[in-house]
Enzyme design. Structure first.
Site, PDB file in Angstrom:
ATOM      1  N   GLY A   1       2.531   4.668   1.300  1.00  0.00           N
ATOM      2  CA  GLY A   1       2.854   5.285   2.572  1.00  0.00           C
ATOM      3  C   GLY A   1       4.230   4.938   3.105  1.00  0.00           C
ATOM      4  O   GLY A   1       5.010   4.221   2.476  1.00  0.00           O
TER       5      GLY A   1
ATOM      6  N   GLU B   1      -0.657  -2.043  -6.774  1.00  0.00           N
ATOM      7  CA  GLU B   1      -1.553  -1.023  -7.335  1.00  0.00           C
ATOM      8  C   GLU B   1      -0.764   0.163  -7.841  1.00  0.00           C
ATOM      9  O   GLU B   1      -1.138   0.808  -8.802  1.00  0.00           O
ATOM     10  CB  GLU B   1      -2.483  -0.494  -6.246  1.00  0.00           C
ATOM     11  CG  GLU B   1      -3.410  -1.505  -5.700  1.00  0.00           C
ATOM     12  CD  GLU B   1      -4.164  -0.970  -4.512  1.00  0.00           C
ATOM     13  OE1 GLU B   1      -5.274  -1.446  -4.279  1.00  0.00           O
ATOM     14  OE2 GLU B   1      -3.649  -0.063  -3.810  1.00  0.00           O
TER      15      GLU B   1
ATOM     16  N   ASN C   1     -10.018   7.662   4.095  1.00  0.00           N
ATOM     17  CA  ASN C   1      -9.847   7.638   2.644  1.00  0.00           C
ATOM     18  C   ASN C   1     -10.818   6.660   1.989  1.00  0.00           C
ATOM     19  O   ASN C   1     -11.689   7.059   1.234  1.00  0.00           O
ATOM     20  CB  ASN C   1      -8.409   7.246   2.297  1.00  0.00           C
ATOM     21  CG  ASN C   1      -7.396   8.228   2.865  1.00  0.00           C
ATOM     22  OD1 ASN C   1      -7.708   9.403   3.037  1.00  0.00           O
ATOM     23  ND2 ASN C   1      -6.213   7.759   3.179  1.00  0.00           N
TER      24      ASN C   1
ATOM     25  N   VAL D   1       5.294   3.143   5.682  1.00  0.00           N
ATOM     26  CA  VAL D   1       5.701   1.791   6.056  1.00  0.00           C
ATOM     27  C   VAL D   1       6.108   0.995   4.818  1.00  0.00           C
ATOM     28  O   VAL D   1       7.149   0.338   4.797  1.00  0.00           O
ATOM     29  CB  VAL D   1       4.584   1.062   6.817  1.00  0.00           C
ATOM     30  CG1 VAL D   1       4.968  -0.383   7.058  1.00  0.00           C
ATOM     31  CG2 VAL D   1       4.314   1.752   8.149  1.00  0.00           C
TER      32      VAL D   1
ATOM     33  N   GLY E   1       0.837  -1.197   0.000  1.00  0.00           N
ATOM     34  CA  GLY E   1       0.000   0.000   0.000  1.00  0.00           C
ATOM     35  C   GLY E   1       0.870   1.244   0.000  1.00  0.00           C
ATOM     36  O   GLY E   1       2.093   1.180   0.161  1.00  0.00           O
TER      37      GLY E   1
ATOM     38  N   GLY F   1      -7.621  -0.802  -2.562  1.00  0.00           N
ATOM     39  CA  GLY F   1      -7.432  -2.164  -3.038  1.00  0.00           C
ATOM     40  C   GLY F   1      -7.072  -3.134  -1.932  1.00  0.00           C
ATOM     41  O   GLY F   1      -6.812  -4.306  -2.199  1.00  0.00           O
TER      42      GLY F   1
END
Lengths: 497, 497
Positions: free
Chosen positions: B265, B288, B378, B267, B263, B382
């Site tokens: 960000g 994604e 948000n 991390v 994802g 996905g």
């Protein structure tokens, strides 16, 4: 002893009684067992193990396809033989032991158990007990009324015990389609593009040198409970059929619909029965389990093909199927559950999924498994595999029950199995809520208007209105969210005044 | 005006300014727009629409790939131009309008928006605005830094507005793989068996007669916020890398791992950066979005191929990519989001999915979207597509935040996006909980032992112990389940004493 069911001569020496076979199962072992929706389960060895566990301390991890029949889960649980159980169960006694914390239960998407074993995300299987109609010359197994996880167990278990069930005619050969995906990182496509496609072998590959025992039985599967449709299930079925008819009018679907998945139970049977006297035709099923209504629809000329992982029917239907197998042979396919339920196929085929909820909240989140967020009933089964990936995901529940002291539509579900993202249509005996294209606040109003029992409508509207005043995309009053459940516990009803 | 980017001569007459193009968008229309993780979005027409909406009452339903950049969502929301918005957003102003109930938001799995349009489960698209690097001789569109839902919009919208962005070099041609599944009931397999497979066209098929306007822009994508790893994200990344190393030691994975999804960000960036100085090699991504860390890993020779639906990077990285496209061309693929995120491919390829949670409960249920069950941040994006179908589903969150007044591990999540069935590993800066093969009561104890911030450990253990006393498969005290959230609201901390 019909030894002609064993085509590998060297295996004849492995024939023994159930007790002797059960002796191969040792304390702390991980045991795989055939059985899916009570069909094709072990009828001799696991019960013999339960008997032994009454005398001797033995605790196993038991993985099956899905539920076992003949109270076997209950017998094992009563005898203290189960340390861990996965991925599904429906037994009253086992359920109690799980809820008391005596048996550790892992509730899994039915498509995933085999994946987790292949991926080594679960401990490896020491021994498996698989019901078969016979053993072929190459050692492969002819499955009976279910496939479930048997192909995975046969491939991965270190040792195998085969139960040859002579109550199942060997003419069942050929209705199964045994296909397994390759292991990572070289997995290929699963080339099924229609419910009737057969892409695999007719028997379960099996290395005969792993077979340590063969036991003969002639016990039939537990018959399905066939309940006649009642007023509520008939109302639910009618709402669904009206909805389908309207989708056809709008040009979204044809009268062939798309392949249907229907969970077990009264509502599914009522919906399928409803098709008999409808304009729908050339229907197909791509489901987990074939029930009486499936065969009724085939007989009525309405259903062209039905794919699943098991056949679970009444005694009369069981007889009808096996006496007329030639009528059904080219219309039914039984597959491993990691194929019948695999997400990619469900999305590729465009399934219409109909599953049952225990409770539904105003935003369309569904609890299929837990009473008051804590005590499990059966398990998620395949509902998640289908609901997430379906063309249309329909959930049904009665609006209220127990003299209307329980509302099945409420502010917030006490446990979430299916999030609002995965739920298109909610149906109760009161009516149908079409949630497609709606935002949470719109979903709530449609559910309140169409699905809630009148006794609870005002109370639910009040919750929603007061939550909206505080704002939010998904307005909730956390301090009240479970007040209906708590009121039921404390006062015996979800009615707040 | 570089009209050589338009290879269909008849279309030259359609070139106009953004305001004129935006005039094709009418009140109450359903509008599709390119854009995914702020990349490849409309930079001229939608902002012009927002300007117009300040003067004139206009409300549209806006569907995109995922988030838009350049505060466009905020401008549209401020101007009151949005009636309904889907399937994802990250804008501060829009978020507020959604939570106030002024904009209706539909939070969807990113793989599903295109499906729902194709299946007519959503209203049809009146007009779409699509950013392109150019229009080919056959009318097809060269996408820019994202594909998202653009191929679906181009196929289904009645009219099209094309924004040709000259900030994107035409050399981008060839990095896209545009493939769309057939419509039901004749859908075929999607023949991708490895992240690098290209199975479709290099441009988006488009009927030029549907193009009503072409607008030139030269505005770059909003740059990604690149935050350096801090103590917590570094700790989380380290736990994950240690876990992978151990899986390799156990023989469950090789040092090539399996395709990674990460994802957006800090991390994800920290984990990917961690690979640079590790023994892992020949890594692949099937994700994604491609971020700075993706290109760093390619440059470091660690990452062989990366497939996604968009490129969202810092300004410096953006420059580096387009100045050295020959280095990346055969290593990256951009796909439609209903391919990058499709459940069947995620399971087929065996993805290792790493996503971010807002809060996690003791049984491993994850809330990725809602603050205190009510206000959306948000959207699910996905994460559900990947978590459900992954080989391994990892969720990360900090253990506590805001001066430790908030614990991100708590008794019950206030909103469920990912059920315990879909969550294998939980990681916080405190530690990692490996939940594979564990029943709920076991999961709870491992999460409490390994992941909770020490300030909350005793409090959480107390909840779990007291819930267990009452029994249940998933022990809960419904009257206390949200007490931590309520305490935060009333007293400014989740600490109960």
């Amino acid at each position: 002893m019909p030894t002609d069911r064993i085509k590998v001569p060297e295996l004849l020496s492995k024939v023994m009684d159930a007790k002797s076979a059960a002796a191969f199962i040792q304390d702390q072992m991980v045991v795989g067992a055939s059985g899916f929706t009570k069909a094709g389960d072990s009828k001799a060895v696991l019960p013999a193990l339960a008997d032994r566990a009454k005398e001797e301390s033995i605790k196993i991890t038991l993985m099956t396809g899905a539920s076992l029949g003949h109270d076997t889960d209950g017998k094992l649980a009563s005898a203290g033989a189960l340390k861990k159980r996965m991925p599904f169960q429906v037994d009253r006694v086992l359920r109690q032991k799980i809820n008391e914390g005596e048996v550790l239960f892992i509730d899994q998407h039915l498509s995933e158990a085999a994946e987790l074993l292949h991926n080594k995300n679960l401990p490896s299987v020491d021994i498996a007990v698989i019901e078969a109609a016979g053993i072929e010359r190459d050692g492969s197994l002819i499955p009976t009324t279910s496939v479930g996880n048997s192909a995975t167990f046969a491939a991965l278990a270190k040792k195998l015990i085969i139960e040859i069930n002579t109550a199942v005619p060997t003419s069942i050969f050929g209705i199964h389609d045994i296909y397994q995906a390759e292991d990572y990182p070289h997995r290929n496509v699963i080339p099924i593009v229609a419910a009737e496609n057969k892409i695999g072998r007719r028997t379960i590959p099996c290395d005969p040198s792993k077979i340590v025992a063969i036991v003969f039985t002639d016990i039939k599967d537990s018959p399905a409970d066939i309940a006649e449709p009642d007023e509520k299930t008939t109302a639910i079925a009618k709402h669904i059929l009206n909805f389908f008819e309207n989708e056809v009018k709008l040009g979204h679907l044809t009268e062939r619909l798309l392949p249907i998945q229907a969970g077990i139970g009264k509502v599914a049977n009522a919906v399928l029965s409803g098709f008999k006297h409808s304009n729908f035709y050339d229907l197909t099923m791509f489901s987990e389990v074939l029930q009486d209504s499936t065969f009724d629809l085939i007989d009525a000329g309405k259903l062209s093909v039905a794919s699943a992982s098991s056949i679970t029917v009444s005694e009369a239907c069981y007889k009808r199927i096996f006496e007329n197998l030639q009528n059904y042979r080219d219309k039914i396919v039984l597959r491993p559950q990691n194929i019948s339920n695999t997400p990619g196929l469900i999305r590729r085929l465009g399934i219409i999924a109909i599953n049952t909820a225990i409770e539904v909240d105003i935003y369309g989140n569904v609890n299929s498994t837990h009473i008051s967020g804590t005590n499990i009933m059966n398990g998620i089964g395949g509902s998640g595999d289908f609901a997430r990936n379906a063309y249309l995901s329909i959930f049904v529940t009665q609006a209220a029950s127990k003299n209307n002291s329980i509302s099945h539509i409420l502010p917030m579900v006490s446990h979430v199995d299916h999030t609002e993202h995965d739920v298109d249509i909610i149906v109760t005996d009161i009516g149908l809520a079409d949630l497609r294209g709606l935002a949470p606040r719109e979903r709530a109003q449609v559910i309140i208007n169409n699905c809630v029992h009148p006794d609870y409508r005002e109370q639910l509207q009040s919750y929603f209105d007061r939550a909206k005043e505080r704002g939010g995309h998904t307005p909730h009053l956390l301090e009240e969210a479970f007040s209906w459940h708590l009121n039921l516990k404390n006062k015996g009803t979800m009615k707040l005044d």
